[in-house]
Design a protein around this motif. Structure first.
Motif, PDB file in Angstrom:
ATOM      1  N   GLY A   1       0.819  -1.212   0.000  1.00  8.15           N
ATOM      2  CA  GLY A   1       0.000   0.000   0.000  1.00  8.15           C
ATOM      3  C   GLY A   1       0.844   1.249   0.000  1.00  8.15           C
ATOM      4  N   ASN A   2       1.960   1.217  -0.736  1.00  9.70           N
ATOM      5  CA  ASN A   2       2.874   2.357  -0.801  1.00  9.70           C
ATOM      6  C   ASN A   2       2.446   3.328  -1.894  1.00  9.70           C
ATOM      7  N   ASN A   3       1.898   4.455  -1.487  1.00 12.32           N
ATOM      8  CA  ASN A   3       1.422   5.501  -2.408  1.00 12.32           C
ATOM      9  C   ASN A   3       0.226   5.062  -3.253  1.00 12.32           C
ATOM     10  N   VAL A   4      -0.325   3.902  -2.968  1.00 10.56           N
ATOM     11  CA  VAL A   4      -1.555   3.429  -3.614  1.00 10.56           C
ATOM     12  C   VAL A   4      -2.394   2.745  -2.538  1.00 10.56           C
ATOM     13  N   LYS A   5      -3.643   2.530  -2.843  1.00  8.96           N
ATOM     14  CA  LYS A   5      -4.484   1.774  -1.927  1.00  8.96           C
ATOM     15  C   LYS A   5      -4.022   0.315  -1.925  1.00  8.96           C
ATOM     16  N   LYS A   6      -3.802  -0.217  -0.743  1.00  7.52           N
ATOM     17  CA  LYS A   6      -3.342  -1.596  -0.637  1.00  7.52           C
ATOM     18  C   LYS A   6      -4.331  -2.528  -1.325  1.00  7.52           C
ATOM     19  N   ASP A   7      -3.807  -3.417  -2.175  1.00  6.03           N
ATOM     20  CA  ASP A   7      -4.655  -4.320  -2.943  1.00  6.03           C
ATOM     21  C   ASP A   7      -3.899  -5.632  -3.132  1.00  6.03           C
ATOM     22  N   THR A   8      -4.169  -6.603  -2.264  1.00  4.95           N
ATOM     23  CA  THR A   8      -3.424  -7.861  -2.312  1.00  4.95           C
ATOM     24  C   THR A   8      -3.758  -8.680  -3.557  1.00  4.95           C
ATOM     25  N   LYS A   9      -4.953  -8.478  -4.118  1.00  2.00           N
ATOM     26  CA  LYS A   9      -5.313  -9.185  -5.354  1.00  2.00           C
ATOM     27  C   LYS A   9      -4.427  -8.717  -6.507  1.00  2.00           C
ATOM     28  N   LYS A  10      -4.266  -7.387  -6.623  1.00  2.00           N
ATOM     29  CA  LYS A  10      -3.398  -6.852  -7.663  1.00  2.00           C
ATOM     30  C   LYS A  10      -1.947  -7.238  -7.399  1.00  2.00           C
ATOM     31  N   ALA A  11      -1.554  -7.218  -6.123  1.00  2.00           N
ATOM     32  CA  ALA A  11      -0.192  -7.618  -5.769  1.00  2.00           C
ATOM     33  C   ALA A  11       0.069  -9.046  -6.220  1.00  2.00           C
ATOM     34  N   PHE A  12      -0.888  -9.919  -5.949  1.00  2.00           N
ATOM     35  CA  PHE A  12      -0.755 -11.319  -6.350  1.00  2.00           C
ATOM     36  C   PHE A  12      -0.656 -11.447  -7.874  1.00  2.00           C
ATOM     37  N   GLU A  13      -1.454 -10.673  -8.567  1.00  2.00           N
ATOM     38  CA  GLU A  13      -1.462 -10.714 -10.036  1.00  2.00           C
ATOM     39  C   GLU A  13      -0.101 -10.332 -10.609  1.00  2.00           C
ATOM     40  N   TYR A  14       0.439  -9.210 -10.142  1.00  2.00           N
ATOM     41  CA  TYR A  14       1.715  -8.736 -10.696  1.00  2.00           C
ATOM     42  C   TYR A  14       2.891  -9.609 -10.258  1.00  2.00           C
ATOM     43  N   LEU A  15       2.878 -10.043  -9.008  1.00  2.00           N
ATOM     44  CA  LEU A  15       3.967 -10.910  -8.548  1.00  2.00           C
ATOM     45  C   LEU A  15       3.940 -12.254  -9.270  1.00  2.00           C
ATOM     46  N   SER A  16       2.741 -12.731  -9.582  1.00  2.00           N
ATOM     47  CA  SER A  16       2.622 -13.988 -10.335  1.00  2.00           C
ATOM     48  C   SER A  16       3.229 -13.844 -11.731  1.00  2.00           C
ATOM     49  N   LYS A  17       2.942 -12.720 -12.387  1.00  2.00           N
ATOM     50  CA  LYS A  17       3.490 -12.482 -13.726  1.00  2.00           C
ATOM     51  C   LYS A  17       5.018 -12.417 -13.681  1.00  2.00           C
TER      52      LYS A  17
ATOM     53  N   LEU B   1       5.405 -16.222   0.229  1.00  2.00           N
ATOM     54  CA  LEU B   1       4.906 -15.725   1.517  1.00  2.00           C
ATOM     55  C   LEU B   1       3.407 -15.460   1.459  1.00  2.00           C
ATOM     56  N   MET B   2       2.933 -14.973   0.310  1.00  2.00           N
ATOM     57  CA  MET B   2       1.498 -14.731   0.165  1.00  2.00           C
ATOM     58  C   MET B   2       0.724 -16.043   0.239  1.00  2.00           C
ATOM     59  N   TYR B   3       1.244 -17.073  -0.399  1.00  2.00           N
ATOM     60  CA  TYR B   3       0.603 -18.390  -0.321  1.00  2.00           C
ATOM     61  C   TYR B   3       0.650 -18.941   1.104  1.00  2.00           C
ATOM     62  N   TYR B   4       1.758 -18.705   1.779  1.00  2.00           N
ATOM     63  CA  TYR B   4       1.904 -19.229   3.144  1.00  2.00           C
ATOM     64  C   TYR B   4       0.912 -18.559   4.098  1.00  2.00           C
ATOM     65  N   ASN B   5       0.760 -17.252   3.946  1.00  2.00           N
ATOM     66  CA  ASN B   5      -0.099 -16.484   4.858  1.00  2.00           C
ATOM     67  C   ASN B   5      -1.545 -16.364   4.385  1.00  2.00           C
ATOM     68  N   GLY B   6      -1.850 -16.849   3.160  1.00  2.00           N
ATOM     69  CA  GLY B   6      -3.187 -16.689   2.614  1.00  2.00           C
ATOM     70  C   GLY B   6      -3.503 -15.231   2.369  1.00  2.00           C
ATOM     71  N   ASP B   7      -2.508 -14.488   1.878  1.00  2.00           N
ATOM     72  CA  ASP B   7      -2.637 -13.048   1.667  1.00  2.00           C
ATOM     73  C   ASP B   7      -2.931 -12.770   0.198  1.00  2.00           C
ATOM     74  N   GLY B   8      -4.206 -12.479  -0.106  1.00  2.00           N
ATOM     75  CA  GLY B   8      -4.604 -12.225  -1.490  1.00  2.00           C
ATOM     76  C   GLY B   8      -4.866 -13.483  -2.284  1.00  2.00           C
ATOM     77  N   VAL B   9      -4.722 -14.639  -1.644  1.00  2.00           N
ATOM     78  CA  VAL B   9      -4.911 -15.933  -2.300  1.00  2.00           C
ATOM     79  C   VAL B   9      -5.178 -16.949  -1.196  1.00  2.00           C
ATOM     80  N   ASP B  10      -5.836 -18.056  -1.531  1.00  2.00           N
ATOM     81  CA  ASP B  10      -6.048 -19.111  -0.537  1.00  2.00           C
ATOM     82  C   ASP B  10      -4.705 -19.661  -0.071  1.00  2.00           C
ATOM     83  N   ALA B  11      -4.570 -19.864   1.232  1.00  2.00           N
ATOM     84  CA  ALA B  11      -3.325 -20.405   1.775  1.00  2.00           C
ATOM     85  C   ALA B  11      -3.022 -21.761   1.144  1.00  2.00           C
TER      86      ALA B  11
END
Length: 233
Positions: A96-112, A127-137
């Protein structure tokens, strides 16, 4: 067709030349010149230049600081399949640095970015998969990504992949990475290796690592040593 190909080659060479000159200007702290050169290449579609321009806007180097324009050029680079830009944009949305935090978008871009073998993206996606952050654990998916990053030399992935394998009770896989951790000076791996080798009933190895852990004051290792009567081995 030949003419079009030659034009394309000339354009690429020009962009590379501009970027090299821009980088030299940046290294010399001539940010105004660097900005001019990167902006020219960025407008012509060079994703590396677009990413660099984003950085300059974000930090107010050679141009007035403008976060909106920084994000705009970073998005352009990411849409152009620039792995580094995809990673940076993913981390911006994740934090959420200078934008509204959005874990779905984060997951999308990190996946690419991960798909292009960016080890930093693979680590943070794990780490997102481990914590279930923006995606199912999904610990299995987490360890797959950690192993890919670790195999590419990502230090934090190397330090964690063996521990996640331990959680999954995949002791053979865990031992490979924990042995490496211990060799690289990670003393916290000593006890884990002792515990792991007890589970595998390889008590001679367990004794070795338990003793190393005891020597650095690990009380849990002392308990493990007595519980499995490792003095016999």
């Amino acid at each position: 067709m030949l003419k079009l190909i030659l034009v394309g080659i000339i354009l690429l060479l020009t962009l590379e030349a501009d970027n090299k000159e821009a980088l030299e200007a940046f290294k010399k702290s001539d940010y105004v010149r660097a900005f001019e050169l990167y902006e020219k290449s960025a407008k012509e579609g060079d994703t590396t230049a677009q990413s660099a321009l984003s950085y300059l806007y974000a930090n107010g180097l050679g141009v007035e600081k403008n976060i909106d324009k920084s994000i705009y050029w970073l998005q352009k680079a990411a849409y152009g399949n620039n792995s580094a830009a995809q990673y940076d944009l993913g981390m911006i949305y994740l934090g959420g640095n200078n934008v509204k935090k959005d874990t779905k978008k984060a997951f999308e871009y990190l996946s690419k970015s991960s798909e292009q073998n960016n080890s930093n993206a693979q680590y943070n996606l794990a780490l997102m998969y481990y914590n279930g952050d923006g995606v199912d654990a999904n610990v299995t998916k987490c360890v797959e990504l950690l192993e890919r990053a670790a195999s590419a030399g990502h230090q934090k992935a190397e330090q964690n992949v063996g521990r996640i394998y331990m959680q999954l009770l995949k002791f053979e896989e865990a031992s490979k990475w924990l042995e490496k951790n211990a060799k690289d000076g990670d003393e916290s791996a000593y006890y884990l290796l002792a515990e792991l080798y007890c589970q595998l009933e390889e008590f001679d190895k367990a004794k070795k690592w338990a003793q190393k852990a005891i020597d650095i004051g690990d009380k849990e290792a002392e308990i493990l040593y007595k519980e499995y009567k490792l003095e016999k081995y």
